[in-house]
Design an enzyme around this catalytic site. Structure first.
Site, short mmCIF file in Angstrom:
data_model
loop_
_atom_site.label_atom_id
_atom_site.label_comp_id
_atom_site.label_asym_id
_atom_site.label_seq_id
_atom_site.Cartn_x
_atom_site.Cartn_y
_atom_site.Cartn_z
N GLU A 20 -6.76 -7.47 -1.56
CA GLU A 20 -7.44 -7.55 -0.18
C GLU A 20 -8.86 -7.20 -0.28
O GLU A 20 -9.37 -6.11 -0.55
CB GLU A 20 -6.73 -6.31 0.80
CG GLU A 20 -5.50 -6.66 1.16
CD GLU A 20 -4.93 -5.79 2.17
OE1 GLU A 20 -5.79 -5.06 2.66
OE2 GLU A 20 -3.64 -5.81 2.57
N GLU A 62 0.79 -1.20 -0.02
CA GLU A 62 -0.05 -0.03 -0.19
C GLU A 62 0.91 1.13 -0.04
O GLU A 62 0.52 2.19 0.61
CB GLU A 62 -1.03 0.05 1.26
CG GLU A 62 -1.78 -1.34 1.14
CD GLU A 62 -2.81 -1.21 2.48
OE1 GLU A 62 -3.79 -1.58 2.20
OE2 GLU A 62 -2.29 -0.98 3.45
#
Length: 956
Positions: A567, A493
């Protein structure tokens, strides 16, 4: 040449020379098989299409001794090579096919007194290293020669050893054999299937072939030549019939049925063990062999094409001591294509492939339950495991690396491969994961100029040192080397942090330069995709709902590439003082169905959340600091304790419609028990416990936890720090917001207040006498996500004033409450609870257990603190919830007395209670809290008090 070549050559009827046969076995051998020196005249090559040079003694032909084409090819490779066996002279071609009688006697004496190592040496002296040595009776088999291979020589590798050899040793041996002889694998490319079909000899072609031809066995199975039982099949079957170690769940067979079972292999079983597209992994085959009983375990399979063969043994399925061999398809690993993204769908070894993944973090699950959790993941219909790797656990101090026991990452990867799961590895170094500092070690913060997650030299130097230790441990588990890892994630991320445009390229190169050769990916939310780009790396997206166009945004950023949700948030994490977050099962399934219908690969984060044991929980700070709970249940398909949920069953049903692979039976749920309440019997105050802490440190100004000269000058990472100084007046104590994160304030050991990020002032009464001011400061968890990551020092991080005058001359005590500290407390004199305790204190009780079983520990009428069982830190307890019970795994208990120690800050009750199930109190739909915001990038949290009109975050 420094290493002897010890390539081994399969004797096609598998009747191999026994160099150390006991007299009894020798007698049996004479009855059932031709003795090496018997007068038996058989064509040793019959039934396998190979010409064998038969050893002779006079006119006697011996079936046991033969030479295969492989041996000749190896000799040709060796001929003229610089890698000759030491002392070996090149032989003319015709000498390769002649075996004098005296050599036979050298290798197999009449009385069988030559041991295996002696034979190994003699073979080496004769230049016959490529020949086979294997034992068909029941003596020990030496495996030392397997570590003496020359990786420049390719060929068939045979490994024979008793079932008693531990699996970890066997796998270690296979790993050391080098890139030319990896563990066998059944992921055969499509090309092979095509070749077989063209030759009309596909494994499932209805061609009747006598599988026992050439080895004295008969078979009624319609099979091609590659599928045949070996001569080892019969003897172990008889051995195992009355064995004390039968295959689990297998009933003993009456004698009259035994032969039939040995000879008949139903078409259904054959297909189960070798699917039409050859996608079964080596470990899946091992499982199926074990499930099939003795008769299946002792079969061998081989392909007579130009594919390298491998013989391997399984030590898991049976408990008998006979050497067991079975052959599997194995192509040269360097030719394996691995995961590719050349079009709009993934391919694995050239065949279309969809990733159906689930996240389970090995560091959040007791090692004793790794297998249980992974089996449940596989039984749900998923094919891929994803896991982070926490740097702070693996390198708790500079240069101190932990990869054992609960942190044995290699064992976890090996287990995944054994169970037939692919792996996407997310090694960080930053992992987020609702984990303290996103998995970064706190000692990095000792550098005043540290710039985390950038190419700042202090950070990259630490990353390089860590990767030097980590990456070599995982590279052997890559797909191209026969392992389960099909993809590796570059950082995590980063597009939502994005402080250095060169950083992702640095991490990518750090992985590649250390041997990572599998497919690379990144992972970001909607807005992070813009800044999380690195050349040559596929981007994936994180999301929970489809209403924000995240998937379409990803498709536009990288057209004609496979789409993947790295995710898919199956639930959400909890913070102290707010409701438990849930995500309705039906809604989750609806979104997963839509993703699958669109051909998108998916990974459920989390599939099983587990527990942030100890002080490892992270914190959220998007303007307001909010520490997370020890429970990481996440409202995932598997609960914190591994139970099935409605989500699990709905997901399993859904996935069954998208996969042709049959799912396995559901593993049993772990038993749990509500033990009888434990009476608290003794306590010892915090002040008395200081003598068990490290030597205190004094300085004019307060020093943050990370900069305390403790833990070999690596500073304090977790727990509490006690700051003490003398004061001579009263007034307003002001923290100036320099308390991280929460401080109990004492005057002469009497509690007068609490300081945190909301409450920064406490009144101190005036007095002319000297008094001791004490602040017990707790690190409630470092932020794991967002810009606040750059400022996560804990303890007192600056001046604290009394009537605007900075306080000086502090004495500081490290109370990180490691297991060693808890154990040292036992040497002190504890007081019975009949006397009124002071606070904070450590309270003690004993749980007596007959059979260790999972449970949940409850502390009603207690306030706030930490729980230890047998020295293990279970996590924090806090009466404000939502977590009202701590998960206590059965493997952490022992039969007999189990010591429970509870550190309590304010108020203790008389008993410690237990329950079969956890309690979370009020719940709230997590989507109210998962709101994408351009300025933050992944999540922001509305106030729970606003959403529910109920609890507020006490103390924060």
């Amino acid at each position: 040449m420094s290493h002897r070549i010890s390539r081994v050559d399969p004797l096609m009827d598998n009747q191999m020379c026994d160099f150390n046969t006991p007299p009894k076995h020798s007698t049996n051998m004479e009855e059932h098989h031709p003795h090496p020196h018997d007068e038996t005249s058989d064509d040793a090559g019959e039934g396998n299409g190979q010409e064998s040079i038969v050893m002779e003694k006079g006119k006697k032909k011996k079936k046991w001794w033969k030479m295969t084409n492989l041996f000749r090819s190896l000799r040709k490779q060796l001929k003229g090579s610089s890698n000759l066996v030491q002392g070996e002279v090149e032989q003319p071609q015709e000498s390769e096919q002649v075996k004098p009688q005296n050599e036979c006697k050298t290798r197999c004496s009449d009385d069988y007194t030559v041991n295996h190592n002696q034979v190994d040496d003699q073979l080496g002296e004769c230049g016959l290293d490529a020949e086979v040595r294997c034992l068909e009776d029941d003596p020990k088999v030496s495996v030392e020669h397997l570590n003496k291979t020359d990786e420049d020589v390719e060929g068939i590798c045979t490994l024979g050893y008793p079932h008693g050899l531990p699996e970890d040793i066997a796998l270690d041996i296979l790993e050391k054999r080098g890139p030319d002889s990896h563990v066998c694998d059944l992921s055969t490319p499509q090309k092979l299937s095509t070749i077989l079909e063209e030759q009309d000899s596909h494994p499932h072609a209805e061609t009747p072939v006598d599988a026992g031809e050439g080895n004295g066995q008969e078979s009624k199975v319609k099979e091609t030549k590659w599928w045949r039982p070996t001569s080892l099949f019969g003897a172990p079957k008889k051995h195992g019939k009355n064995s004390l170690n039968p295959v689990e769940g297998e009933a003993e067979l009456p004698g009259e049925q035994e032969q039939q079972i040995e000879e008949v292999k139903p078409q259904k079983e054959r297909k189960a063990r070798c699917s039409d597209d050859f996608i079964l992994s080596h470990y899946q085959l091992g499982d199926l062999l074990g499930e099939g009983g003795f008769g299946v375990v002792y079969e061998a399979r081989r392909l007579e094409d130009n594919i390298k063969m491998s013989l391997n043994s399984t030590s898991r399925s049976v408990g008998v001591s006979d050497p067991v061999l079975y052959a599997c398809v194995c192509k040269r690993m360097s030719e394996r294509q691995g995961l590719r993204a050349d079009s709009t769908h993934f391919t694995l070894d050239g065949a279309p492939f969809r990733i159906l993944g689930g996240s389970i973090h090995y560091f959040r699950v007791p090692r004793a339950y790794w297998r249980d959790r992974l089996l449940k993941l596989k039984a749900c219909g998923l094919n891929t495991l994803t896991t982070y790797v926490p740097w702070n656990l693996h390198e708790p101090e500079r240069g101190v690396y932990l990869f054992q026991e609960e942190l044995d990452l290699e064992a976890y990867l090996r287990l995944a491969g054994e169970l037939g799961l692919w792996v996407i590895l997310r090694p960080g170094p930053y992992i987020c994961a609702e984990w303290d500092l996103g998995g970064l070690p706190s000692w990095l913060l000792q550098d005043k100029n540290m710039k985390l997650r950038t190419t700042y030299s202090g950070f990259t130097s630490a990353v390089n040192s860590y990767f030097d230790k980590l990456i070599p441990r995982v590279t052997p588990f890559q797909y191209k080397k026969g392992g389960p890892i099909i993809a590796v994630q570059v950082e995590n991320e980063y597009g939502s942090y994005a402080k250095d445009e060169k950083y992702l390229s640095f991490i990518k190169e750090a992985l590649l330069s250390r041997g990572i050769s599998e497919f690379l990916v990144t992972s970001d939310n909607h807005d992070g995709l813009k800044l999380g780009v690195v050349d040559g790396v596929l981007q994936t997206v994180n999301l929970q709902k489809l209403t924000f166009g995240d998937v379409q945004h990803l498709a536009e950023m990288q057209p004609q590439k496979p789409l993947m949700v790295m995710e898919y948030w199956s639930g959400w994490f909890d913070v102290w003082g707010e409701p438990h977050h849930v995500f309705p099962a039906e809604e989750m399934i609806s979104i997963v169905r839509e993703l699958l219908d669109r051909g998108i690969s998916i990974n459920l984060y989390m599939f099983h959340g587990g527990t942030s044991f100890g002080f490892m929980n992270g914190a959220l700070d998007l303007g307001t600091y909010k520490p997370q709970t020890s429970s990481y249940d996440y409202d995932a398909p598997l609960t914190e304790s591994g139970d099935y949920t409605t989500k699990y069953h709905l997901l399993k049903s859904l996935l069954s419609t998208y996969s042709k692979e049959p799912t396995s039976e559901l593993p049993a749920v772990q038993n749990r028990r509500a033990y009888e309440p434990v009476a608290v019997t003794h306590y010892i105050s915090l002040w008395e416990s200081l003598q068990c802490a490290e030597k205190p440190f004094s300085a004019d100004d307060p020093v943050s936890m990370e900069n305390l000269p403790v833990n070999h000058n690596n500073g304090q990472s977790y727990g509490y720090t006690l700051y003490q100084t003398d004061i001579y007046s009263g007034g307003e104590l002001n923290s100036k917001n320099n308390v991280r994160d929460r401080a109990l304030v004492f005057i002469d050991r009497e509690l007068i207040g609490v300081l945190d990020n909301k409450t920064q002032k406490v009144k101190i009464s005036h007095s002319k006498s000297e008094r001791t001011l004490s602040l017990l400061v707790e690190n409630c968890g470092r932020v794991n996500y967002g810009s606040a990551l750059a400022n996560q020092q804990k303890g007192l991080v600056g001046d604290i004033t009394l009537d605007n005058v900075p306080l000086k001359k502090f004495t500081m005590h490290c109370l990180d409450m490691k297991s060693s500290f808890i154990n040292r407390l036992q040497s002190l004199k504890w007081k019975p609870v009949g006397t009124k305790p002071t606070y904070p204190s450590f309270f003690r009780g004993s749980l007596v257990v007959d059979q260790p079983t999972d449970t949940f520990m409850k502390l009603p009428n207690w306030s706030k603190g930490v729980v230890f069982v047998n020295g293990q830190n279970l996590g924090r307890h806090w009466s404000i919830g939502p977590q009202n019970a701590l998960y206590l795994p059965g493997p952490w208990l022992k039969s007999g007395d189990n010591e429970i120690v509870v550190f309590e800050e304010f108020k203790a009750a008389e008993t410690i209670q237990f329950a079969e199930n956890p309690e979370y109190g009020k719940t709230v739909d997590c989507f109210l809290f998962v709101l994408l915001t351009p300025s933050i990038g992944v999540y922001s949290s509305a106030s729970a008090a606003t959403a529910t009109g109920e609890v507020a975050l006490a103390g924060f």
